[in-house]
Design a protein around this motif. Structure first.
Motif, PDB file in Angstrom:
ATOM      1  N   TYR A  67       2.018   8.901   5.644  1.00 25.87           N
ATOM      2  CA  TYR A  67       3.315   8.349   5.261  1.00 25.87           C
ATOM      3  C   TYR A  67       3.179   6.916   4.767  1.00 25.87           C
ATOM      4  O   TYR A  67       2.182   6.249   5.016  1.00 25.87           O
ATOM      5  CB  TYR A  67       4.320   8.410   6.424  1.00 25.87           C
ATOM      6  N   GLY A  68       4.201   6.457   4.037  1.00 29.59           N
ATOM      7  CA  GLY A  68       4.304   5.073   3.637  1.00 29.59           C
ATOM      8  C   GLY A  68       5.187   4.327   4.614  1.00 29.59           C
ATOM      9  O   GLY A  68       5.961   4.937   5.358  1.00 29.59           O
ATOM     10  N   ARG A  72      -4.096   1.672   4.050  1.00 29.26           N
ATOM     11  CA  ARG A  72      -4.196   0.820   2.869  1.00 29.26           C
ATOM     12  C   ARG A  72      -2.976  -0.086   2.918  1.00 29.26           C
ATOM     13  O   ARG A  72      -1.835   0.377   2.758  1.00 29.26           O
ATOM     14  CB  ARG A  72      -4.196   1.680   1.606  1.00 29.26           C
ATOM     15  N   ASN A  73      -3.193  -1.373   3.214  1.00 29.22           N
ATOM     16  CA  ASN A  73      -2.109  -2.329   3.409  1.00 29.22           C
ATOM     17  C   ASN A  73      -2.069  -3.352   2.285  1.00 29.22           C
ATOM     18  O   ASN A  73      -3.120  -3.763   1.787  1.00 29.22           O
ATOM     19  CB  ASN A  73      -2.302  -3.090   4.731  1.00 29.22           C
ATOM     20  N   ARG A 112       2.322  -0.271   3.559  1.00 30.35           N
ATOM     21  CA  ARG A 112       1.091   0.473   3.782  1.00 30.35           C
ATOM     22  C   ARG A 112       1.223   1.943   3.432  1.00 30.35           C
ATOM     23  O   ARG A 112       2.324   2.505   3.411  1.00 30.35           O
ATOM     24  CB  ARG A 112       0.654   0.368   5.235  1.00 30.35           C
ATOM     25  N   ILE A 113       0.064   2.525   3.164  1.00 30.04           N
ATOM     26  CA  ILE A 113      -0.120   3.970   3.197  1.00 30.04           C
ATOM     27  C   ILE A 113      -0.931   4.251   4.442  1.00 30.04           C
ATOM     28  O   ILE A 113      -2.009   3.674   4.636  1.00 30.04           O
ATOM     29  CB  ILE A 113      -0.874   4.491   1.950  1.00 30.04           C
TER      30      ILE A 113
END
Lengths: 179, 175
Positions: free
Chosen positions: B72-73, B137-138, B63-64
């Motif tokens: 973070y990622g 955002r996954n 994810r973001i």
């Protein structure tokens, strides 16, 4: 009139450097939308890049801005590409990614047949993987512009020096608004 | 014939422990549009997903994540479901009764016998006064090439989805 219409659906029956090169796309829709599932045969890496060109234009008329995360617990990276010859660096799973795993691409091409404006695009792509290390998979949110006022009637998705593997596929949808 | 069809909409008339969709055949891709809320009184819940009732360690998610000043990622693998704790969901203890989290989950090529099932998701929770919120955002993969025949949504840690949560399952054709 249907809102969503299938313009083209292609699935590779064998490996090929070009996923699609669809020509003579009708100008009768408001927008185009692509859903793709792609994997590269590029060796010794988990991720590779796909490229997109419109109307056979190989000139330096494409600009992109990417938001990217490799999945590590770090701040995502943003970067841009100005004046390049394609929409480049679309996330694409490669040979060292988890077997049978394909990347996805969702792409909006807004007002693709407008002959006054440059063409704005939004691309969501990702390479999932079972390796959690940074850059072993990737997520991108990409905006792009093709600096041409020509109506888009041709879309090519390809790789520079590697092949898409069998079962890679893409569907192009034509999207209508209200009449 | 429409390219996108609503297969089923579930509106929770009462709190439930999980939601399962099992009439999936006939499309190229699937899409879930979710408006979710949990019953947990002390904090948020998480909306997890499994396919074909598989609770094995076969799910990976990246994810973001953005929440306030955090960006973070992150990634996780060998999990028993998608999303782990990545899609924080409004609950009694976070966001109050009025806030429902929104998610759009796409499941690609879910019937393909030669592909693991890949997913992506946009997820958001935001209070109007900005006191609580996040955007994710996954993406993920289920390490199995079987055709997907059922999708199960469940809140983590034995909580329930709250009455009023709504999920619509859409099918997207390619011909």
């Amino acid at each position: 009139m249907a809102v969503w219409n299938v313009v083209n659906h292609t699935e590779l029956s064998s490996g090929n450097a070009t996923l699609i090169d669809v020509t003579s796309i009708s100008s009768s829709y408001d927008h185009l939308y692509l859903m793709a599932s792609m994997r590269s045969d590029k060796a010794s890496t988990t991720r590779s890049d796909s490229e997109i060109q419109f109307n056979g234009d190989t000139g330096n008329n494409y600009d992109t801005c990417h938001l990217y995360s490799g999945g590590g617990n770090v701040t995502p990276n943003s970067y841009k590409q100005n004046g390049v010859d394609s929409f480049d660096q679309i996330e694409t799973a490669a040979a060292d990614c988890l077997a049978d795993t394909f990347s996805f691409l969702e792409m909006w091409i807004y007002n693709y047949s407008n002959t006054t404006h440059f063409k704005q695009c939004l691309m969501l792509s990702g390479t999932p993987n079972n390796d959690s290390a940074e850059h072993k998979g990737g997520i991108k949110v990409t905006s792009g512009v093709w600096s041409s006022t020509a109506a888009i009637d041709r879309i090519k998705i390809f790789q520079g020096s590697d092949d898409f593997v069998q079962y890679s596929n893409v569907t192009i949808y034509g999207i209508n608004g209200a009449v | 014939m429409a390219i996108i069809e609503a297969i089923e909409t579930v509106y929770l008339e009462a709190d439930v422990a999980n939601i399962t969709f099992s009439s999936l055949a006939g499309y190229e891709h699937l899409e879930l549009i979710m408006s979710m809320h949990g019953t947990r009184a002390t904090s948020q819940i998480y909306t997890e997903a499994t396919l074909n009732a598989d609770d094995g360690s076969n799910y990976s998610t990246r994810r973001i994540h953005a929440s306030g000043g955090n960006l973070y990622g992150q990634s996780t693998s060998s999990d028993s479901d998608f999303f782990n704790n990545y899609n924080s969901t409004a609950s009694i203890g976070s966001g109050g009764a009025e806030l429902y989290s929104y998610g759009r989950l796409t499941i690609y090529d879910y019937l393909h016998a030669n592909k693991n099932t890949t997913i992506s998701e946009c997820w958001t929770t935001l209070l109007g006064d900005m006191s609580y919120g996040q955007t994710d955002r996954n993406i993920g993969v289920w390490d199995n090439t079987a055709a997907v025949t059922s999708i199960k949504l469940r809140p983590g840690s034995s909580y329930n989805f709250l009455r009023g949560s709504t999920i619509t399952l859409n099918g997207i054709k390619s011909s």
